[in-house]
Enzyme design. Structure first.
Site, PDB file in Angstrom:
ATOM      1  N   ASP A  90       5.096   1.309  10.500  1.00  0.00           N
ATOM      2  CA  ASP A  90       4.834   0.196  11.412  1.00  0.00           C
ATOM      3  C   ASP A  90       3.325  -0.020  11.533  1.00  0.00           C
ATOM      4  O   ASP A  90       2.573   0.902  11.856  1.00  0.00           O
ATOM      5  CB  ASP A  90       5.433   0.498  12.782  1.00  0.00           C
ATOM      6  CG  ASP A  90       5.622  -0.744  13.617  1.00  0.00           C
ATOM      7  OD1 ASP A  90       4.681  -1.552  13.695  1.00  0.00           O
ATOM      8  OD2 ASP A  90       6.713  -0.914  14.196  1.00  0.00           O
ATOM      9  N   SER A 113       7.077  -6.673  15.356  1.00  0.00           N
ATOM     10  CA  SER A 113       7.960  -5.731  14.667  1.00  0.00           C
ATOM     11  C   SER A 113       9.406  -6.198  14.642  1.00  0.00           C
ATOM     12  O   SER A 113      10.141  -5.898  13.698  1.00  0.00           O
ATOM     13  CB  SER A 113       7.879  -4.351  15.331  1.00  0.00           C
ATOM     14  OG  SER A 113       6.593  -3.796  15.168  1.00  0.00           O
ATOM     15  N   ASP A 123       1.260   2.030  14.162  1.00  0.00           N
ATOM     16  CA  ASP A 123       1.048   0.781  14.898  1.00  0.00           C
ATOM     17  C   ASP A 123       0.400   1.039  16.250  1.00  0.00           C
ATOM     18  O   ASP A 123      -0.552   0.348  16.649  1.00  0.00           O
ATOM     19  CB  ASP A 123       2.401   0.091  15.072  1.00  0.00           C
ATOM     20  CG  ASP A 123       2.343  -1.124  15.972  1.00  0.00           C
ATOM     21  OD1 ASP A 123       1.715  -2.115  15.572  1.00  0.00           O
ATOM     22  OD2 ASP A 123       2.942  -1.077  17.059  1.00  0.00           O
ATOM     23  N   HIS A 136       4.177  -5.222   9.320  1.00  0.00           N
ATOM     24  CA  HIS A 136       2.963  -6.020   9.504  1.00  0.00           C
ATOM     25  C   HIS A 136       1.772  -5.072   9.506  1.00  0.00           C
ATOM     26  O   HIS A 136       1.933  -3.849   9.519  1.00  0.00           O
ATOM     27  CB  HIS A 136       3.007  -6.803  10.831  1.00  0.00           C
ATOM     28  CG  HIS A 136       3.262  -5.923  12.019  1.00  0.00           C
ATOM     29  ND1 HIS A 136       2.304  -5.096  12.562  1.00  0.00           N
ATOM     30  CD2 HIS A 136       4.393  -5.719  12.747  1.00  0.00           C
ATOM     31  CE1 HIS A 136       2.822  -4.416  13.559  1.00  0.00           C
ATOM     32  NE2 HIS A 136       4.100  -4.771  13.696  1.00  0.00           N
TER      33      HIS A 136
END
Length: 359
Positions: free
Chosen positions: A40, A81, A254, A297
């Site tokens: 992530d 997400s 993330d 991402h």
């Protein structure tokens, strides 16, 4: 010269009567299993950090097939997400916040639901809550990612055979008038809230909820949870002759990006890289498992800059505390891996996985 014409005539007849060679058609081997690893927030600079901060060669170097994925949503350039994982799980571009829903808030069948109908075993592992956006997209359908109580209720009714992560608080209360832990047990799950220990059996389902919400950070002593839960899942799936699909998320790469904290980000990335190595070892020995590593991402516009102008050293720098629209890497190994080279939209990953297994 007088013998040349007859000789040419003979060669001509032989050519006319000869059978053309049968073209060699190489059979494309289909994978029996799929393991999808999602870092992530893991962009190219996050991957690059492994090459500067890890002792030894990162496991990313073991991949021969590498691509790039464009992560934008159906209508926005920057994804979250939920939308990013729905692209992987259901093959559609949707809106930010959607869990297994299309742009019209209609539920879309997930890869877990599709393959479970074909007798595949399925599992999800995450260092976040198991009801968090990325894992939720593989078994739930809600309009907004914040509906974690409803997501927990849907896990009870899902086709997932194995799950591990945090999220006890979303199961300990009463949902729809019943304690969700009891509902998990009634649905056939053996649930453990203390450890990954204990034997497993092929004809049972297993859930490990080892923290109230997200798991602790690596910096705070999480240890080898991700590797141990992956080993537990693979051992469980090996007890059955059925094919399996397993999603493994390194969630807190993330979170380190959102906090603009490089030590946090890098420690989570290196933990994720270790699990990649573990999965690649399994797949190399197995010979029937397709491994895909990618990101939903990039987070924080992270980059590796020179350290105060000293080109002999690097340090992390951040452009934002949110997500970016930067393309993210896709790594693939095993039968069907060649299809993941190139540049394509993130929802293509779903379609490439399904095509690889002939679905």
């Amino acid at each position: 010269m007088k013998y040349l014409a007859p000789l040419l005539f003979v060669l001509f007849l032989q050519a006319c009567n000869s059978t053309p060679p049968t073209p060699v058609v190489e059979e494309v081997k289909k994978p029996k299993n799929i393991i999808l690893l999602i870092g992530d927030g893991m962009g190219l600079s996050q991957v690059s950090s492994a090459y500067y901060y890890k002792e030894g060669t990162p496991n990313f170097s073991r991949f021969k097939h590498v691509g790039l994925s464009r992560t934008s949503t159906a209508k926005q350039k920057v994804t979250d997400s939920a939308s990013g994982a729905t692209a992987f799980s259901a093959g559609v571009k949707t809106y930010n916040g959607a869990i297994g829903m299309d742009v019209d808030t209609m539920a879309v069948p997930t890869i877990v639901e599709i393959l479970s109908e074909q007798s595949w075993k399925t599992g999800v592992i995450s260092t976040s809550s198991i009801t968090h956006a990325t894992p939720a997209c593989f078994y739930a359908h809600v309009k907004l990612r914040g509906m974690q109580d409803e997501i927990a209720a849907q896990l009870v009714e899902s086709d997932i055979d194995f799950f591990a992560g945090g999220g006890q608080e979303y199961f300990s209360g009463n949902i729809n008038g019943r304690n969700t832990f009891e509902k998990l047990k009634a649905a056939g799950y053996t649930v453990d809230t203390t450890s990954l220990d204990g034997a497993v059996a092929a004809d049972q389902r297993y859930g490990y909820l080892l923290d109230d919400d997200g798991m602790p950070r690596m910096l705070d002593g999480r240890g080898d949870f991700l590797g141990q839960s992956t080993q537990k899942a693979l051992g469980y799936f090996d007890l059955s002759e059925n094919p399996f699909f397993l999603m493994i998320e390194g969630s807190q790469i993330d979170w380190g990006g959102h906090d603009n904290e490089e030590d946090y980000l890098v420690s989570e990335l290196l933990d994720f890289d270790e699990v990649i190595g573990q999965v690649l070892d399994y797949a190399a020995q197995d010979g029937e498992t397709l491994v895909i590593v990618t990101a939903d991402h990039e987070t924080a516009g992270y980059t590796l800059a020179s350290n105060d102008g000293d080109y002999a050293e690097v340090k992390g720098a951040f452009a934002t505390d949110g997500h970016s629209a930067t393309l993210v890497p896709v790594f693939a190994f095993g039968p069907g891996a060649e299809a993941f080279s190139g540049v394509y939209e993130n929802n293509s990953i779903f379609h490439k996985m399904m095509k690889a297994v002939g679905k």
